[in-house]
Design a protein around this motif. Structure first.
Motif, PDB file in Angstrom:
ATOM      1  N   GLU A  59       0.825  -1.206   0.000  1.00 30.77           N
ATOM      2  CA  GLU A  59       0.000   0.000   0.000  1.00 30.77           C
ATOM      3  C   GLU A  59       0.863   1.261   0.000  1.00 30.77           C
ATOM      4  N   SER A  60       0.317   2.335  -0.593  1.00 32.13           N
ATOM      5  CA  SER A  60       0.978   3.629  -0.573  1.00 32.13           C
ATOM      6  C   SER A  60      -0.056   4.727  -0.773  1.00 32.13           C
ATOM      7  N   GLY A  61       0.365   5.963  -0.567  1.00 30.24           N
ATOM      8  CA  GLY A  61      -0.507   7.089  -0.858  1.00 30.24           C
ATOM      9  C   GLY A  61      -1.124   7.765   0.346  1.00 30.24           C
ATOM     10  N   GLN A  82      -6.450  17.905   5.669  1.00 34.05           N
ATOM     11  CA  GLN A  82      -7.511  18.577   6.410  1.00 34.05           C
ATOM     12  C   GLN A  82      -8.864  17.954   6.032  1.00 34.05           C
ATOM     13  N   ALA A  83      -9.802  18.090   6.923  1.00 37.36           N
ATOM     14  CA  ALA A  83     -11.154  17.615   6.640  1.00 37.36           C
ATOM     15  C   ALA A  83     -11.673  18.271   5.355  1.00 37.36           C
ATOM     16  N   GLY A  84     -12.327  17.464   4.528  1.00 39.30           N
ATOM     17  CA  GLY A  84     -12.852  17.941   3.261  1.00 39.30           C
ATOM     18  C   GLY A  84     -11.922  17.719   2.083  1.00 39.30           C
ATOM     19  N   GLU A  85     -10.667  17.425   2.357  1.00 36.02           N
ATOM     20  CA  GLU A  85      -9.703  17.191   1.277  1.00 36.02           C
ATOM     21  C   GLU A  85      -9.772  15.740   0.792  1.00 36.02           C
ATOM     22  N   SER A  86      -8.937  15.443  -0.213  1.00 34.51           N
ATOM     23  CA  SER A  86      -8.960  14.123  -0.846  1.00 34.51           C
ATOM     24  C   SER A  86      -7.588  13.465  -0.808  1.00 34.51           C
ATOM     25  N   LEU A  87      -7.589  12.149  -0.909  1.00 35.36           N
ATOM     26  CA  LEU A  87      -6.377  11.357  -1.067  1.00 35.36           C
ATOM     27  C   LEU A  87      -6.697  10.179  -1.974  1.00 35.36           C
ATOM     28  N   ARG A  88      -5.688   9.686  -2.660  1.00 35.40           N
ATOM     29  CA  ARG A  88      -5.844   8.457  -3.423  1.00 35.40           C
ATOM     30  C   ARG A  88      -4.813   7.453  -2.944  1.00 35.40           C
ATOM     31  N   LEU A  89      -5.293   6.340  -2.462  1.00 39.81           N
ATOM     32  CA  LEU A  89      -4.424   5.254  -2.041  1.00 39.81           C
ATOM     33  C   LEU A  89      -4.192   4.298  -3.203  1.00 39.81           C
ATOM     34  N   SER A  90      -2.997   3.712  -3.227  1.00 39.47           N
ATOM     35  CA  SER A  90      -2.656   2.722  -4.243  1.00 39.47           C
ATOM     36  C   SER A  90      -2.189   1.446  -3.566  1.00 39.47           C
ATOM     37  N   CYS A  91      -2.412   0.336  -4.256  1.00 34.37           N
ATOM     38  CA  CYS A  91      -1.956  -0.960  -3.753  1.00 34.37           C
ATOM     39  C   CYS A  91      -1.443  -1.759  -4.937  1.00 34.37           C
ATOM     40  N   THR A  92      -0.169  -2.065  -4.933  1.00 35.12           N
ATOM     41  CA  THR A  92       0.369  -2.910  -5.994  1.00 35.12           C
ATOM     42  C   THR A  92       0.213  -4.372  -5.575  1.00 35.12           C
ATOM     43  N   ALA A 124      -7.011   6.466  10.113  1.00 26.68           N
ATOM     44  CA  ALA A 124      -6.766   5.046  10.365  1.00 26.68           C
ATOM     45  C   ALA A 124      -5.568   4.587   9.556  1.00 26.68           C
ATOM     46  N   MET A 125      -5.127   3.368   9.827  1.00 28.42           N
ATOM     47  CA  MET A 125      -4.169   2.693   8.954  1.00 28.42           C
ATOM     48  C   MET A 125      -4.998   1.942   7.918  1.00 28.42           C
ATOM     49  N   TYR A 126      -4.665   2.114   6.657  1.00 28.66           N
ATOM     50  CA  TYR A 126      -5.412   1.503   5.577  1.00 28.66           C
ATOM     51  C   TYR A 126      -4.610   0.360   4.948  1.00 28.66           C
ATOM     52  N   TYR A 127      -5.313  -0.733   4.680  1.00 26.43           N
ATOM     53  CA  TYR A 127      -4.698  -1.924   4.103  1.00 26.43           C
ATOM     54  C   TYR A 127      -5.506  -2.387   2.895  1.00 26.43           C
ATOM     55  N   CYS A 128      -4.825  -2.915   1.899  1.00 29.75           N
ATOM     56  CA  CYS A 128      -5.547  -3.621   0.842  1.00 29.75           C
ATOM     57  C   CYS A 128      -5.435  -5.114   1.121  1.00 29.75           C
ATOM     58  N   ALA A 129      -6.330  -5.876   0.535  1.00 28.07           N
ATOM     59  CA  ALA A 129      -6.385  -7.292   0.861  1.00 28.07           C
ATOM     60  C   ALA A 129      -7.144  -8.074  -0.193  1.00 28.07           C
ATOM     61  N   LEU A 130      -6.874  -9.370  -0.222  1.00 33.03           N
ATOM     62  CA  LEU A 130      -7.728 -10.284  -0.962  1.00 33.03           C
ATOM     63  C   LEU A 130      -9.026 -10.405  -0.170  1.00 33.03           C
ATOM     64  N   VAL A 131     -10.143 -10.402  -0.885  1.00 35.74           N
ATOM     65  CA  VAL A 131     -11.453 -10.408  -0.236  1.00 35.74           C
ATOM     66  C   VAL A 131     -12.149 -11.736  -0.469  1.00 35.74           C
ATOM     67  N   ASP A 132     -12.884 -12.170   0.537  1.00 35.13           N
ATOM     68  CA  ASP A 132     -13.627 -13.427   0.445  1.00 35.13           C
ATOM     69  C   ASP A 132     -14.873 -13.222  -0.420  1.00 35.13           C
ATOM     70  N   PRO A 133     -14.945 -13.838  -1.596  1.00 34.02           N
ATOM     71  CA  PRO A 133     -16.088 -13.609  -2.489  1.00 34.02           C
ATOM     72  C   PRO A 133     -17.386 -14.229  -1.982  1.00 34.02           C
ATOM     73  N   ILE A 134     -17.276 -15.203  -1.086  1.00 30.27           N
ATOM     74  CA  ILE A 134     -18.478 -15.880  -0.578  1.00 30.27           C
ATOM     75  C   ILE A 134     -19.100 -15.070   0.562  1.00 30.27           C
ATOM     76  N   MET A 135     -18.265 -14.559   1.441  1.00 30.83           N
ATOM     77  CA  MET A 135     -18.745 -13.917   2.665  1.00 30.83           C
ATOM     78  C   MET A 135     -19.002 -12.422   2.500  1.00 30.83           C
ATOM     79  N   GLN A 193       1.954  -3.814   5.073  1.00 34.17           N
ATOM     80  CA  GLN A 193       2.332  -2.850   6.104  1.00 34.17           C
ATOM     81  C   GLN A 193       1.264  -1.788   6.321  1.00 34.17           C
ATOM     82  N   GLY A 194       0.452  -1.557   5.310  1.00 32.71           N
ATOM     83  CA  GLY A 194      -0.565  -0.521   5.413  1.00 32.71           C
ATOM     84  C   GLY A 194      -0.009   0.857   5.130  1.00 32.71           C
ATOM     85  N   THR A 195      -0.913   1.820   5.003  1.00 31.75           N
ATOM     86  CA  THR A 195      -0.528   3.210   4.803  1.00 31.75           C
ATOM     87  C   THR A 195      -1.419   4.078   5.691  1.00 31.75           C
ATOM     88  N   GLN A 196      -0.805   5.012   6.409  1.00 38.05           N
ATOM     89  CA  GLN A 196      -1.522   5.803   7.412  1.00 38.05           C
ATOM     90  C   GLN A 196      -2.217   7.000   6.766  1.00 38.05           C
TER      91      GLN A 196
END
Length: 127
Positions: A6-8, A13-23, A92-103, A119-122
């Motif tokens: 993860e990165s990005g 400040q509140a109201g602003e934007s971010l784009r997270l990336s996950c390779t 928060a700390m943000y993480y990307c992950a494989l997701v369970d398609p059934i659940m 490792q996540g990205t803060q």
């Protein structure tokens, strides 16, 4: 084993934007369902967005729906999370992950049993 980096993250400040990336080390039948999770100290990790890259279906939890957008670039083997109108409670700390398609369904995004957390990205949002 699929590796996710993860990165990005950053401080905004509140109201602003971010784009997270996950390779993702591979885009294949094993990694078609991907998602973003977040965790604050003392709390459980929460799934907030998921994407079925085979058909484009997306899933969100209520707290981010309409503000966050999940997408992917298969050629770049990258998953994104565009976060707009950020709020202090998104800190928060943000993480990307494989997701369970059934659940997984709307408001209930679950990690796959074979997911290995990166490792996540803060992300820190101040008022």
């Amino acid at each position: 084993r699929v590796q996710l980096v993860e990165s990005g993250g950053g401080s905004v400040q509140a109201g602003e934007s971010l784009r997270l990336s996950c390779t993702v080390s591979e885009f294949s039948f094993r990694t078609y369902f991907l998602g973003w999770f977040r965790q604050t100290p003392g709390d459980q990790r929460e799934g907030i967005a998921a994407l079925d890259t085979l058909n484009g279906a997306t899933f969100y939890v209520d707290s981010v729906r309409g503000r966050f957008t999940i997408s992917s670039d298969d050629a770049k083997k990258t998953l994104y999370l565009q976060m707009n109108n950020l709020k202090p409670e998104d800190t928060a700390m943000y993480y990307c992950a494989l997701v369970d398609p059934i659940m997984t369904q709307e408001n209930s995004i679950q990690p796959a049993p074979n997911n290995h957390w990166g490792q996540g990205t803060q992300v820190t949002v101040s008022s």
